[in-house]
Design a protein around this motif. Sequence first.
Motif, PDB file in Angstrom:
ATOM      1  N   ARG A  26       0.860  17.105  -4.105  1.00  0.00           N
ATOM      2  CA  ARG A  26       0.264  16.640  -5.352  1.00  0.00           C
ATOM      3  C   ARG A  26       1.374  16.266  -6.321  1.00  0.00           C
ATOM      4  O   ARG A  26       2.502  16.718  -6.218  1.00  0.00           O
ATOM      5  CB  ARG A  26      -0.666  17.687  -5.931  1.00  0.00           C
ATOM      6  CG  ARG A  26       0.046  18.989  -6.305  1.00  0.00           C
ATOM      7  CD  ARG A  26      -0.896  20.075  -6.652  1.00  0.00           C
ATOM      8  NE  ARG A  26      -1.402  19.869  -7.993  1.00  0.00           N
ATOM      9  CZ  ARG A  26      -2.247  20.656  -8.599  1.00  0.00           C
ATOM     10  NH1 ARG A  26      -2.707  21.718  -7.981  1.00  0.00           N
ATOM     11  NH2 ARG A  26      -2.660  20.413  -9.801  1.00  0.00           N
ATOM     12  N   ASN A  50      -7.382  14.404  -3.484  1.00  0.00           N
ATOM     13  CA  ASN A  50      -7.679  15.226  -2.307  1.00  0.00           C
ATOM     14  C   ASN A  50      -7.395  14.524  -0.982  1.00  0.00           C
ATOM     15  O   ASN A  50      -8.248  14.468  -0.097  1.00  0.00           O
ATOM     16  CB  ASN A  50      -9.135  15.704  -2.341  1.00  0.00           C
ATOM     17  CG  ASN A  50      -9.433  16.490  -3.589  1.00  0.00           C
ATOM     18  OD1 ASN A  50      -8.629  17.300  -4.028  1.00  0.00           O
ATOM     19  ND2 ASN A  50     -10.587  16.239  -4.187  1.00  0.00           N
ATOM     20  N   ILE A  51      -6.207  13.983  -0.836  1.00  0.00           N
ATOM     21  CA  ILE A  51      -5.853  13.315   0.419  1.00  0.00           C
ATOM     22  C   ILE A  51      -4.906  14.201   1.223  1.00  0.00           C
ATOM     23  O   ILE A  51      -4.133  14.975   0.663  1.00  0.00           O
ATOM     24  CB  ILE A  51      -5.215  11.930   0.177  1.00  0.00           C
ATOM     25  CG1 ILE A  51      -3.941  12.042  -0.661  1.00  0.00           C
ATOM     26  CG2 ILE A  51      -6.218  10.982  -0.454  1.00  0.00           C
ATOM     27  CD1 ILE A  51      -3.160  10.743  -0.750  1.00  0.00           C
ATOM     28  N   PHE A  70       2.972   6.260  -7.281  1.00  0.00           N
ATOM     29  CA  PHE A  70       1.584   6.635  -7.005  1.00  0.00           C
ATOM     30  C   PHE A  70       1.392   8.105  -7.371  1.00  0.00           C
ATOM     31  O   PHE A  70       2.347   8.874  -7.471  1.00  0.00           O
ATOM     32  CB  PHE A  70       1.186   6.348  -5.549  1.00  0.00           C
ATOM     33  CG  PHE A  70       1.989   7.074  -4.514  1.00  0.00           C
ATOM     34  CD1 PHE A  70       1.544   8.272  -3.972  1.00  0.00           C
ATOM     35  CD2 PHE A  70       3.193   6.554  -4.052  1.00  0.00           C
ATOM     36  CE1 PHE A  70       2.271   8.936  -3.010  1.00  0.00           C
ATOM     37  CE2 PHE A  70       3.930   7.210  -3.082  1.00  0.00           C
ATOM     38  CZ  PHE A  70       3.476   8.405  -2.554  1.00  0.00           C
ATOM     39  N   VAL A  82      -0.927  11.724  -6.782  1.00  0.00           N
ATOM     40  CA  VAL A  82      -1.799  12.465  -5.879  1.00  0.00           C
ATOM     41  C   VAL A  82      -2.362  13.659  -6.646  1.00  0.00           C
ATOM     42  O   VAL A  82      -1.610  14.465  -7.194  1.00  0.00           O
ATOM     43  CB  VAL A  82      -1.045  12.943  -4.621  1.00  0.00           C
ATOM     44  CG1 VAL A  82      -1.958  13.772  -3.736  1.00  0.00           C
ATOM     45  CG2 VAL A  82      -0.474  11.753  -3.861  1.00  0.00           C
ATOM     46  N   PHE A  94      -4.677   8.946  -6.123  1.00  0.00           N
ATOM     47  CA  PHE A  94      -5.437   9.425  -4.978  1.00  0.00           C
ATOM     48  C   PHE A  94      -5.884  10.852  -5.257  1.00  0.00           C
ATOM     49  O   PHE A  94      -5.144  11.634  -5.837  1.00  0.00           O
ATOM     50  CB  PHE A  94      -4.575   9.411  -3.710  1.00  0.00           C
ATOM     51  CG  PHE A  94      -4.072   8.049  -3.346  1.00  0.00           C
ATOM     52  CD1 PHE A  94      -4.826   7.195  -2.570  1.00  0.00           C
ATOM     53  CD2 PHE A  94      -2.831   7.618  -3.789  1.00  0.00           C
ATOM     54  CE1 PHE A  94      -4.362   5.936  -2.229  1.00  0.00           C
ATOM     55  CE2 PHE A  94      -2.356   6.370  -3.452  1.00  0.00           C
ATOM     56  CZ  PHE A  94      -3.125   5.520  -2.678  1.00  0.00           C
ATOM     57  N   GLN A 129       0.864  -1.173   0.000  1.00  0.00           N
ATOM     58  CA  GLN A 129       0.000   0.000   0.000  1.00  0.00           C
ATOM     59  C   GLN A 129       0.894   1.214   0.000  1.00  0.00           C
ATOM     60  O   GLN A 129       1.766   1.292   0.861  1.00  0.00           O
ATOM     61  CB  GLN A 129      -0.899   0.020   1.232  1.00  0.00           C
ATOM     62  CG  GLN A 129      -1.890   1.164   1.234  1.00  0.00           C
ATOM     63  CD  GLN A 129      -2.767   1.126   2.489  1.00  0.00           C
ATOM     64  OE1 GLN A 129      -3.125   0.075   2.969  1.00  0.00           O
ATOM     65  NE2 GLN A 129      -3.084   2.275   3.010  1.00  0.00           N
ATOM     66  N   PRO A 130       0.777   2.120  -0.918  1.00  0.00           N
ATOM     67  CA  PRO A 130      -0.141   2.147  -2.050  1.00  0.00           C
ATOM     68  C   PRO A 130       0.279   1.138  -3.107  1.00  0.00           C
ATOM     69  O   PRO A 130       1.428   0.685  -3.130  1.00  0.00           O
ATOM     70  CB  PRO A 130      -0.012   3.577  -2.577  1.00  0.00           C
ATOM     71  CG  PRO A 130       1.379   3.977  -2.217  1.00  0.00           C
ATOM     72  CD  PRO A 130       1.666   3.298  -0.906  1.00  0.00           C
ATOM     73  N   GLN A 172      -4.792  16.983  -6.352  1.00  0.00           N
ATOM     74  CA  GLN A 172      -5.397  17.922  -5.411  1.00  0.00           C
ATOM     75  C   GLN A 172      -6.084  19.005  -6.224  1.00  0.00           C
ATOM     76  O   GLN A 172      -5.659  19.328  -7.341  1.00  0.00           O
ATOM     77  CB  GLN A 172      -4.335  18.577  -4.507  1.00  0.00           C
ATOM     78  CG  GLN A 172      -3.516  17.603  -3.702  1.00  0.00           C
ATOM     79  CD  GLN A 172      -4.266  17.036  -2.494  1.00  0.00           C
ATOM     80  OE1 GLN A 172      -5.456  17.256  -2.334  1.00  0.00           O
ATOM     81  NE2 GLN A 172      -3.560  16.282  -1.683  1.00  0.00           N
ATOM     82  N   GLN A 220      -1.238   3.651  -8.471  1.00  0.00           N
ATOM     83  CA  GLN A 220      -2.518   4.016  -7.856  1.00  0.00           C
ATOM     84  C   GLN A 220      -2.631   5.541  -7.795  1.00  0.00           C
ATOM     85  O   GLN A 220      -1.641   6.243  -7.562  1.00  0.00           O
ATOM     86  CB  GLN A 220      -2.612   3.424  -6.450  1.00  0.00           C
ATOM     87  CG  GLN A 220      -3.970   3.589  -5.809  1.00  0.00           C
ATOM     88  CD  GLN A 220      -4.096   2.812  -4.501  1.00  0.00           C
ATOM     89  OE1 GLN A 220      -3.145   2.240  -3.991  1.00  0.00           O
ATOM     90  NE2 GLN A 220      -5.299   2.815  -3.948  1.00  0.00           N
ATOM     91  N   LEU A 256      -1.198   9.633   3.665  1.00  0.00           N
ATOM     92  CA  LEU A 256      -1.150   8.352   2.957  1.00  0.00           C
ATOM     93  C   LEU A 256      -0.349   7.376   3.793  1.00  0.00           C
ATOM     94  O   LEU A 256       0.742   7.710   4.263  1.00  0.00           O
ATOM     95  CB  LEU A 256      -0.489   8.529   1.582  1.00  0.00           C
ATOM     96  CG  LEU A 256      -0.284   7.257   0.758  1.00  0.00           C
ATOM     97  CD1 LEU A 256      -1.633   6.723   0.283  1.00  0.00           C
ATOM     98  CD2 LEU A 256       0.611   7.538  -0.423  1.00  0.00           C
TER      99      LEU A 256
END
Length: 184
Positions: free
Chosen positions: A141, A95-96, A166, A168, A93, A86-87, A170, A91, A99
């Motif tokens: 991001r 608006n996190i 991964f 991100v 994501f 994980q992640p 935003q 992958q 992580l």
Amino acid sequence: MQMRALVFTLMFLVCSLALAGATVYRWVDDQGVVHYSDQPHANAEKLHVNAAQTYKPTGIDTPASSGATAAAAAAAAPYRGCAIVQPQDDQAFANIDSLTVVVQTDPQLHQGDKIYVTVDGQALNNGNPTGSQFVISPVDRGEHTAQAQVKDAGGAVQCQTPPVTFHVHQNSILNPNNLRVNPH
């Protein structure tokens, strides 16, 4: 369906009684259905179920030999692999704020070994071991690459994960659609 229920009931009863060792009563009713109970019943056959067989080790290692055994086991069983689970690779994501990075080893982490995680080539946790789970916060991001190493007490790398990428996403404050208008 009734047969499945009967078989399930029998298995449950036998398993639960086998753990404790007990007397069981068995009888057949007027419809030919076999019943089992821990309570006596008219025309019941008395059965005794033995307690479950268990194992108890005979010798207890002393702390000195236990440490030697653990070191020998670690030397005899190198890691077959390690991975960031994980992640997941590639992958995305949205608006996190944080992580969690999770690392697994096969076999499980040996005593004395530590996990170190890097993101975009930078050591997390100020270069200290992160453990098998570490939360990154805040998360910038963009595209990031995470990788982990398992090191022994002497600092030698025992296993290294493949890199995981991964993404991100935003909301941009430059996008006019993301500006909130005060209705007052």
